[in-house]
Design an enzyme around this catalytic site. Sequence first.
Site, PDB file in Angstrom:
ATOM      1  CB  CYS A 108      60.684 -99.395  37.980  1.00 21.14           C
ATOM      2  SG  CYS A 108      60.537 -98.051  36.815  1.00 21.14           S
TER       3      CYS A 108
ATOM      4  CE  LYS B 194      60.029 -94.065  41.012  1.00 17.94           C
ATOM      5  NZ  LYS B 194      58.704 -94.417  40.520  1.00 17.94           N
TER       6      LYS B 194
HETATM    7  N1  LIG Z   1      59.658 -96.506  32.648  1.00 17.41           N
HETATM    8  C1  LIG Z   1      59.001 -96.319  33.791  1.00 17.41           C
HETATM    9  O1  LIG Z   1      57.923 -96.888  34.071  1.00 17.41           O
HETATM   10  C2  LIG Z   1      59.576 -95.359  34.790  1.00 17.41           C
HETATM   11  C3  LIG Z   1      58.729 -94.878  35.747  1.00 17.41           C
HETATM   12  C4  LIG Z   1      59.215 -93.964  36.646  1.00 17.41           C
HETATM   13  C5  LIG Z   1      60.530 -93.582  36.630  1.00 17.41           C
HETATM   14  N2  LIG Z   1      61.342 -94.080  35.704  1.00 17.41           N
HETATM   15  C6  LIG Z   1      62.725 -93.587  35.713  1.00 17.41           C
HETATM   16  O2  LIG Z   1      62.943 -92.909  34.459  1.00 17.41           O
HETATM   17  C7  LIG Z   1      64.161 -93.350  33.902  1.00 17.41           C
HETATM   18  C8  LIG Z   1      64.066 -93.268  32.398  1.00 17.41           C
HETATM   19  O3  LIG Z   1      63.129 -94.206  32.027  1.00 17.41           O
HETATM   20  P1  LIG Z   1      62.585 -94.282  30.550  1.00 17.41           P
HETATM   21  O4  LIG Z   1      61.563 -95.383  30.577  1.00 17.41           O
HETATM   22  O5  LIG Z   1      62.179 -92.937  30.050  1.00 17.41           O
HETATM   23  O6  LIG Z   1      63.906 -94.743  29.712  1.00 17.41           O
HETATM   24  P2  LIG Z   1      64.006 -94.928  28.127  1.00 17.41           P
HETATM   25  O7  LIG Z   1      65.061 -95.940  27.924  1.00 17.41           O
HETATM   26  O8  LIG Z   1      62.642 -95.137  27.539  1.00 17.41           O
HETATM   27  O9  LIG Z   1      64.486 -93.482  27.599  1.00 17.41           O
HETATM   28  C9  LIG Z   1      65.725 -92.944  27.997  1.00 17.41           C
HETATM   29  C10 LIG Z   1      66.125 -91.892  26.956  1.00 17.41           C
HETATM   30  O10 LIG Z   1      67.259 -91.170  27.446  1.00 17.41           O
HETATM   31  C11 LIG Z   1      68.159 -90.942  26.373  1.00 17.41           C
HETATM   32  N3  LIG Z   1      69.486 -90.653  26.920  1.00 17.41           N
HETATM   33  C12 LIG Z   1      70.394 -91.512  27.441  1.00 17.41           C
HETATM   34  N4  LIG Z   1      71.476 -90.832  27.849  1.00 17.41           N
HETATM   35  C13 LIG Z   1      71.257 -89.502  27.593  1.00 17.41           C
HETATM   36  C14 LIG Z   1      71.996 -88.295  27.785  1.00 17.41           C
HETATM   37  N5  LIG Z   1      73.217 -88.314  28.335  1.00 17.41           N
HETATM   38  N6  LIG Z   1      71.444 -87.120  27.401  1.00 17.41           N
HETATM   39  C15 LIG Z   1      70.220 -87.097  26.842  1.00 17.41           C
HETATM   40  N7  LIG Z   1      69.454 -88.199  26.627  1.00 17.41           N
HETATM   41  C16 LIG Z   1      69.983 -89.385  26.992  1.00 17.41           C
HETATM   42  C17 LIG Z   1      68.071 -92.214  25.544  1.00 17.41           C
HETATM   43  O11 LIG Z   1      68.534 -91.972  24.223  1.00 17.41           O
HETATM   44  C18 LIG Z   1      66.568 -92.510  25.613  1.00 17.41           C
HETATM   45  O12 LIG Z   1      65.874 -91.872  24.548  1.00 17.41           O
HETATM   46  C19 LIG Z   1      64.291 -94.781  34.448  1.00 17.41           C
HETATM   47  O13 LIG Z   1      65.577 -95.262  34.483  1.00 17.41           O
HETATM   48  C20 LIG Z   1      63.732 -94.654  35.835  1.00 17.41           C
HETATM   49  O14 LIG Z   1      64.761 -94.216  36.701  1.00 17.41           O
HETATM   50  C21 LIG Z   1      60.919 -94.951  34.756  1.00 17.41           C
HETATM   51  C1  LIG Z   2      56.549 -94.296  38.801  1.00 15.57           C
HETATM   52  C2  LIG Z   2      57.069 -95.656  38.741  1.00 15.57           C
HETATM   53  O1  LIG Z   2      58.245 -95.939  38.866  1.00 15.57           O
HETATM   54  N1  LIG Z   2      56.149 -96.562  38.531  1.00 15.57           N
HETATM   55  C3  LIG Z   2      56.554 -97.913  38.621  1.00 15.57           C
HETATM   56  C4  LIG Z   2      55.910 -98.680  37.501  1.00 15.57           C
HETATM   57  O2  LIG Z   2      56.537 -99.928  37.580  1.00 15.57           O
HETATM   58  P1  LIG Z   2      56.572-100.862  36.296  1.00 15.57           P
HETATM   59  O3  LIG Z   2      56.205-100.091  35.089  1.00 15.57           O
HETATM   60  O4  LIG Z   2      57.887-101.538  36.296  1.00 15.57           O
HETATM   61  O5  LIG Z   2      55.367-101.853  36.471  1.00 15.57           O
HETATM   62  P2  LIG Z   2      54.898-102.864  37.625  1.00 15.57           P
HETATM   63  O6  LIG Z   2      53.414-102.905  37.510  1.00 15.57           O
HETATM   64  O7  LIG Z   2      55.476-102.516  38.928  1.00 15.57           O
HETATM   65  O8  LIG Z   2      55.505-104.301  37.115  1.00 15.57           O
HETATM   66  C5  LIG Z   2      56.853-104.603  37.282  1.00 15.57           C
HETATM   67  C6  LIG Z   2      57.003-106.108  37.037  1.00 15.57           C
HETATM   68  O9  LIG Z   2      56.379-106.827  38.125  1.00 15.57           O
HETATM   69  C7  LIG Z   2      55.392-107.736  37.637  1.00 15.57           C
HETATM   70  N2  LIG Z   2      54.305-107.756  38.622  1.00 15.57           N
HETATM   71  C8  LIG Z   2      53.636-106.606  38.889  1.00 15.57           C
HETATM   72  C9  LIG Z   2      52.635-106.606  39.824  1.00 15.57           C
HETATM   73  C10 LIG Z   2      52.302-107.802  40.513  1.00 15.57           C
HETATM   74  O10 LIG Z   2      51.405-107.867  41.355  1.00 15.57           O
HETATM   75  N3  LIG Z   2      53.010-108.950  40.206  1.00 15.57           N
HETATM   76  C11 LIG Z   2      54.021-108.929  39.273  1.00 15.57           C
HETATM   77  O11 LIG Z   2      54.646-109.985  39.026  1.00 15.57           O
HETATM   78  C12 LIG Z   2      54.979-107.178  36.276  1.00 15.57           C
HETATM   79  O12 LIG Z   2      54.535-108.202  35.430  1.00 15.57           O
HETATM   80  C13 LIG Z   2      56.307-106.589  35.770  1.00 15.57           C
HETATM   81  O13 LIG Z   2      57.106-107.588  35.162  1.00 15.57           O
HETATM   82  O14 LIG Z   2      54.496 -98.816  37.677  1.00 15.57           O
HETATM   83  C14 LIG Z   2      54.094 -99.392  38.944  1.00 15.57           C
HETATM   84  C15 LIG Z   2      52.574 -99.462  38.978  1.00 15.57           C
HETATM   85  O15 LIG Z   2      52.166-100.344  37.918  1.00 15.57           O
HETATM   86  C16 LIG Z   2      54.626 -98.498  40.072  1.00 15.57           C
HETATM   87  O16 LIG Z   2      54.246 -99.075  41.323  1.00 15.57           O
HETATM   88  C17 LIG Z   2      56.122 -98.450  39.968  1.00 15.57           C
HETATM   89  O17 LIG Z   2      56.622 -97.582  41.005  1.00 15.57           O
END
Ligand SMILES: NC(=O)c1ccc[n+]([C@@H]2O[C@H](COP(=O)([O-])OP(=O)(O)OC[C@H]3O[C@@H](n4cnc5c(N)ncnc54)[C@H](O)[C@@H]3O)[C@@H](O)[C@H]2O)c1
Ligand SMILES: CC(=O)N[C@@H]1[C@@H](OP(=O)(O)OP(=O)(O)OC[C@H]2O[C@@H](n3ccc(=O)[nH]c3=O)[C@H](O)[C@@H]2O)O[C@H](CO)[C@@H](O)[C@@H]1O
Length: 455
Positions: free
Chosen positions: A292, A238
């Site tokens: 991320c 990841k």
């Molecule tokens: N957002 C993305 O695109 C993405 C994609 C893949 C992975 N992730 C991973 O997922 C993680 C979470 O992302 P998200 O976008 O869901 O965050 P988010 O901020 O949208 O949601 C996090 C939630 O967790 C809750 N929380 C915090 N501490 C807690 C606890 N001790 N017990 C229970 N709930 C608690 C918060 O109140 C909040 O509702 C990221 O930090 C990243 O590692 C995020």
């Molecule tokens: C599962 C998970 O963890 N998924 C992650 C999630 O990541 P994310 O939601 O943070 O989104 P990203 O698209 O990565 O954008 C991040 C920032 O980078 C800027 N950007 C992006 C592309 C580019 O060519 N030039 C840029 O400047 C964009 O504006 C923004 O500010 O989705 C991606 C697939 O979308 C995944 O690959 C990535 O693992």
Amino acid sequence: MSPALGAHSGLYDTTATEADQRAAFTSGEVPVAVYGLGKMGLPLAAVYAEVTGNTIGVDIDPEVVESINAGNTHVKREPGLAELVTAVVDNDDLRATTDGEAAAEEAAVHVLMVPTLLTDDRQPDLSLLDEVVETVGAGLSPGDVVFVESTVPPRTTADRVVPNLSAASGLDPAAFGAAACPERTVSGQALQDVRGTHPKVVGGVDEESTRAAELVYGEISDNEVVPTSDAATAEAVKVFEGVYRDVNIALANQLARYNPAMDIDVTEAIDVANTQPFCDIHDPGPGVGGHCIPVYPYFLTDQYNTDSSLLTAARDTNDAMPEYTVSNLEAILDAHGVALESASVLLLGVTYKANINELRNAPSIPLVRNLRERGATVYAVDPLLDDWSVVGDIEPLTLEESTDRAVDAVVLVTPHDEFADLDWDRFDAPILDGRDAVNASEVEQPVYTIGGQWP
Ligand SMILES: NC(=O)c1ccc[n+]([C@@H]2O[C@H](COP(=O)([O-])OP(=O)(O)OC[C@H]3O[C@@H](n4cnc5c(N)ncnc54)[C@H](O)[C@@H]3O)[C@@H](O)[C@H]2O)c1
Ligand SMILES: CC(=O)N[C@@H]1[C@@H](OP(=O)(O)OP(=O)(O)OC[C@H]2O[C@@H](n3ccc(=O)[nH]c3=O)[C@H](O)[C@@H]2O)O[C@H](CO)[C@@H](O)[C@@H]1O
């Protein structure tokens, strides 16, 4: 107690057959708790509830819990999520609570989906993970399994989560299972991603943990489940995916800087270079935001006594893009007879990514700071944003209000859907299209891009 599973309702180290375990899991005899109900956790909990009929969502935010128990969805712009949450809550397949310890007592599968961020000195901040591990530990039982879906530095599950679970529960680490099952989900398509857009990667701290994770995600995901040798490898998968993306974006941003000297459209060259399969250069832009991509490199750079200069150079390149964007804008304004110091600038889109209400590490924040330090007046439009307090010294406007403001330049920072059909000529000002999202052929005003030719 699950009749099918015998001594305990857990999947770890059970004597039940695989068929009985699957039957128990999908019939709700193996209760699941998902901790963290945000942009990633709520879609995940909803799918677990859809599959098992017996899932508890845990969040520390009472408003989140109240909203979900009312069948509502606080996570917006996720196709299908609102309907699914309403259905699984109405059917009592999903219930939410702030009482994590009670949920941990009841559950036999514990799924951790809380944020893993950075400290102010850019070290991994696993404090929320530590808190939720304490909560789970208080209710952990022999035979339980704990799945870490949050993105964490490699080795976290084995070297931090398991010892802390053992200490909090008093259980021997051999009594429960733990696996890294990293979330590979993109906001805006979270449900389809949880259900299996990509193969699901799972890696246990031991073979039995990997087996239990394969069994569970074989029911959750429609895609293949890819087991890795151990938890650290799954965690590394990841983080490596994210680091690849940050370095690749930095390459695009580096190439953009060859203008104006090279006097080409770098984005055209990138698009054409990508027409052969060994090239996938990403897009230059005003910066890299979210929790991320700009975060994951720091899960590696200071964690090992290893040279990480490529990763840190990429981070520096991407973090310099807001300032580079201002220098682009200064050249554009100068060509139109306006000094940046006395200019009025309209930013369209402030959140870090289109159609996502998230400001963490958003490039707009240093962009606004830089513009204000240079003396420009800054207006901004972002239809998703409700809290402008962290954005900086700007005047937020609605899209309608923005047309009444005489501005000297417009910068598209984040191309929300609301801007897709915009009449760009209504602004009567040059446009810096930071995300190459404007169809310049349909616009009379001059349209510039990051990497495009300067005036
Ligand atoms: N957002 C993305 O695109 C993405 C994609 C893949 C992975 N992730 C991973 O997922 C993680 C979470 O992302 P998200 O976008 O869901 O965050 P988010 O901020 O949208 O949601 C996090 C939630 O967790 C809750 N929380 C915090 N501490 C807690 C606890 N001790 N017990 C229970 N709930 C608690 C918060 O109140 C909040 O509702 C990221 O930090 C990243 O590692 C995020
Ligand atoms: C599962 C998970 O963890 N998924 C992650 C999630 O990541 P994310 O939601 O943070 O989104 P990203 O698209 O990565 O954008 C991040 C920032 O980078 C800027 N950007 C992006 C592309 C580019 O060519 N030039 C840029 O400047 C964009 O504006 C923004 O500010 O989705 C991606 C697939 O979308 C995944 O690959 C990535 O693992």
